[in-house]
Motif scaffolding. Structure first.
Motif, PDB file in Angstrom:
ATOM      1  N   LEU A   1       0.861  -1.182   0.000  1.00  0.00           N
ATOM      2  CA  LEU A   1       0.000   0.000   0.000  1.00  0.00           C
ATOM      3  C   LEU A   1       0.895   1.228   0.000  1.00  0.00           C
ATOM      4  O   LEU A   1       2.043   1.181   0.448  1.00  0.00           O
ATOM      5  N   LYS A   2       0.351   2.333  -0.491  1.00  0.00           N
ATOM      6  CA  LYS A   2       1.114   3.578  -0.456  1.00  0.00           C
ATOM      7  C   LYS A   2       1.013   4.175   0.939  1.00  0.00           C
ATOM      8  O   LYS A   2      -0.072   4.371   1.472  1.00  0.00           O
ATOM      9  N   MET A   3       2.185   4.413   1.514  1.00  0.00           N
ATOM     10  CA  MET A   3       2.288   5.065   2.816  1.00  0.00           C
ATOM     11  C   MET A   3       3.345   6.151   2.712  1.00  0.00           C
ATOM     12  O   MET A   3       4.236   6.081   1.868  1.00  0.00           O
ATOM     13  N   GLU A   4       3.229   7.124   3.593  1.00  0.00           N
ATOM     14  CA  GLU A   4       4.179   8.229   3.549  1.00  0.00           C
ATOM     15  C   GLU A   4       5.554   7.768   4.018  1.00  0.00           C
ATOM     16  O   GLU A   4       5.702   7.193   5.095  1.00  0.00           O
ATOM     17  N   ALA A   5       6.557   8.023   3.193  1.00  0.00           N
ATOM     18  CA  ALA A   5       7.944   7.680   3.517  1.00  0.00           C
ATOM     19  C   ALA A   5       8.575   8.820   4.307  1.00  0.00           C
ATOM     20  O   ALA A   5       7.990   9.900   4.458  1.00  0.00           O
ATOM     21  N   SER A   6       9.777   8.598   4.797  1.00  0.00           N
ATOM     22  CA  SER A   6      10.461   9.614   5.604  1.00  0.00           C
ATOM     23  C   SER A   6      10.717  10.904   4.833  1.00  0.00           C
ATOM     24  O   SER A   6      10.865  11.962   5.424  1.00  0.00           O
ATOM     25  N   ASP A   7      10.746  10.819   3.493  1.00  0.00           N
ATOM     26  CA  ASP A   7      10.944  12.023   2.679  1.00  0.00           C
ATOM     27  C   ASP A   7       9.631  12.742   2.373  1.00  0.00           C
ATOM     28  O   ASP A   7       9.609  13.715   1.636  1.00  0.00           O
ATOM     29  N   GLY A   8       8.525  12.238   2.950  1.00  0.00           N
ATOM     30  CA  GLY A   8       7.226  12.879   2.769  1.00  0.00           C
ATOM     31  C   GLY A   8       6.460  12.418   1.541  1.00  0.00           C
ATOM     32  O   GLY A   8       5.316  12.798   1.348  1.00  0.00           O
ATOM     33  N   LYS A   9       7.087  11.594   0.710  1.00  0.00           N
ATOM     34  CA  LYS A   9       6.421  11.106  -0.503  1.00  0.00           C
ATOM     35  C   LYS A   9       5.660   9.821  -0.201  1.00  0.00           C
ATOM     36  O   LYS A   9       6.038   9.054   0.684  1.00  0.00           O
ATOM     37  N   MET A  10       4.592   9.605  -0.952  1.00  0.00           N
ATOM     38  CA  MET A  10       3.806   8.379  -0.819  1.00  0.00           C
ATOM     39  C   MET A  10       4.479   7.300  -1.657  1.00  0.00           C
ATOM     40  O   MET A  10       4.659   7.466  -2.859  1.00  0.00           O
ATOM     41  N   ARG A  11       4.879   6.213  -1.004  1.00  0.00           N
ATOM     42  CA  ARG A  11       5.572   5.126  -1.690  1.00  0.00           C
ATOM     43  C   ARG A  11       4.923   3.796  -1.336  1.00  0.00           C
ATOM     44  O   ARG A  11       4.408   3.618  -0.242  1.00  0.00           O
ATOM     45  N   LEU A  12       4.985   2.849  -2.291  1.00  0.00           N
ATOM     46  CA  LEU A  12       4.480   1.515  -2.015  1.00  0.00           C
ATOM     47  C   LEU A  12       5.327   0.882  -0.912  1.00  0.00           C
ATOM     48  O   LEU A  12       6.548   0.939  -0.946  1.00  0.00           O
ATOM     49  N   THR A  13       4.641   0.305   0.059  1.00  0.00           N
ATOM     50  CA  THR A  13       5.290  -0.274   1.223  1.00  0.00           C
ATOM     51  C   THR A  13       4.700  -1.649   1.491  1.00  0.00           C
ATOM     52  O   THR A  13       3.485  -1.827   1.410  1.00  0.00           O
ATOM     53  N   ASP A  14       5.551  -2.628   1.805  1.00  0.00           N
ATOM     54  CA  ASP A  14       5.053  -3.940   2.214  1.00  0.00           C
ATOM     55  C   ASP A  14       4.281  -3.765   3.511  1.00  0.00           C
ATOM     56  O   ASP A  14       4.773  -3.125   4.457  1.00  0.00           O
ATOM     57  N   VAL A  15       3.092  -4.339   3.564  1.00  0.00           N
ATOM     58  CA  VAL A  15       2.256  -4.247   4.761  1.00  0.00           C
ATOM     59  C   VAL A  15       1.748  -5.617   5.157  1.00  0.00           C
ATOM     60  O   VAL A  15       1.655  -6.519   4.317  1.00  0.00           O
ATOM     61  N   ALA A  16       1.404  -5.753   6.404  1.00  0.00           N
ATOM     62  CA  ALA A  16       0.809  -6.980   6.921  1.00  0.00           C
ATOM     63  C   ALA A  16      -0.298  -6.585   7.893  1.00  0.00           C
ATOM     64  O   ALA A  16      -0.219  -5.533   8.548  1.00  0.00           O
ATOM     65  N   ASP A  17      -1.316  -7.438   7.990  1.00  0.00           N
ATOM     66  CA  ASP A  17      -2.391  -7.133   8.920  1.00  0.00           C
ATOM     67  C   ASP A  17      -2.023  -7.632  10.324  1.00  0.00           C
ATOM     68  O   ASP A  17      -0.959  -8.234  10.530  1.00  0.00           O
ATOM     69  N   THR A  18      -2.879  -7.385  11.282  1.00  0.00           N
ATOM     70  CA  THR A  18      -2.598  -7.735  12.660  1.00  0.00           C
ATOM     71  C   THR A  18      -2.297  -9.211  12.829  1.00  0.00           C
ATOM     72  O   THR A  18      -1.333  -9.608  13.501  1.00  0.00           O
ATOM     73  N   GLU A  19      -3.084 -10.058  12.207  1.00  0.00           N
ATOM     74  CA  GLU A  19      -2.883 -11.503  12.319  1.00  0.00           C
ATOM     75  C   GLU A  19      -1.513 -11.919  11.773  1.00  0.00           C
ATOM     76  O   GLU A  19      -0.801 -12.706  12.401  1.00  0.00           O
ATOM     77  N   GLN A  20      -1.134 -11.379  10.626  1.00  0.00           N
ATOM     78  CA  GLN A  20       0.166 -11.719  10.041  1.00  0.00           C
ATOM     79  C   GLN A  20       1.316 -11.243  10.909  1.00  0.00           C
ATOM     80  O   GLN A  20       2.331 -11.922  11.022  1.00  0.00           O
ATOM     81  N   ILE A  21       1.168 -10.099  11.523  1.00  0.00           N
ATOM     82  CA  ILE A  21       2.223  -9.552  12.393  1.00  0.00           C
ATOM     83  C   ILE A  21       2.418 -10.443  13.610  1.00  0.00           C
ATOM     84  O   ILE A  21       3.541 -10.682  14.050  1.00  0.00           O
ATOM     85  N   LEU A  22       1.325 -10.970  14.138  1.00  0.00           N
ATOM     86  CA  LEU A  22       1.395 -11.753  15.375  1.00  0.00           C
ATOM     87  C   LEU A  22       1.755 -13.218  15.180  1.00  0.00           C
ATOM     88  O   LEU A  22       2.015 -13.920  16.155  1.00  0.00           O
ATOM     89  N   ILE A  23       1.777 -13.696  13.951  1.00  0.00           N
ATOM     90  CA  ILE A  23       2.084 -15.105  13.707  1.00  0.00           C
ATOM     91  C   ILE A  23       3.545 -15.372  13.934  1.00  0.00           C
ATOM     92  O   ILE A  23       4.411 -14.699  13.674  1.00  0.00           O
TER      93      ILE A  23
END
Length: 96
Positions: free
Chosen positions: A74-96
């Motif tokens: 998903l596009k999330m704001e990067a440290s440079d302020g630009k929206m960049r595609l970022t690997d994401v995981a949902d709560t269940e995936q994070i906790l596995i």
């Protein structure tokens, strides 16, 4: 940005975690790099990005890439302020 997704930043142990609420799916998505950075105690975002990149490479080489298959981008704001595609995981995936 999709009206069904709202981006925000949370603090966990004084470190930033980019996340996004998906009202259609009714779940949170968290930046994999941010979570990896916290769990591995990386001191910089670059260190966390490198760690996540190497981990993905190793998982793929070992044939254990189920985590990567389930990750989305998903596009999330990067440290440079630009929206960049970022690997994401949902709560269940994070906790596995």
């Amino acid at each position: 940005m999709d009206n069904n997704k709202k981006s925000q930043i949370l603090l966990f142990e004084e470190k930033l975690v980019r996340n996004m609420w998906d009202s259609e799916a009714e779940k949170f998505w968290f930046s994999a790099v941010d979570v990896i950075g916290i769990l591995t105690d990386q001191t910089t975002q670059r260190g966390a990005t490198f760690y996540w990149s190497k981990l993905k490479e190793r998982l793929t080489n070992e044939g254990a890439d189920q985590l990567l298959t389930n990750c989305q981008q998903l596009k999330m704001e990067a440290s440079d302020g630009k929206m960049r595609l970022t690997d994401v995981a949902d709560t269940e995936q994070i906790l596995i």
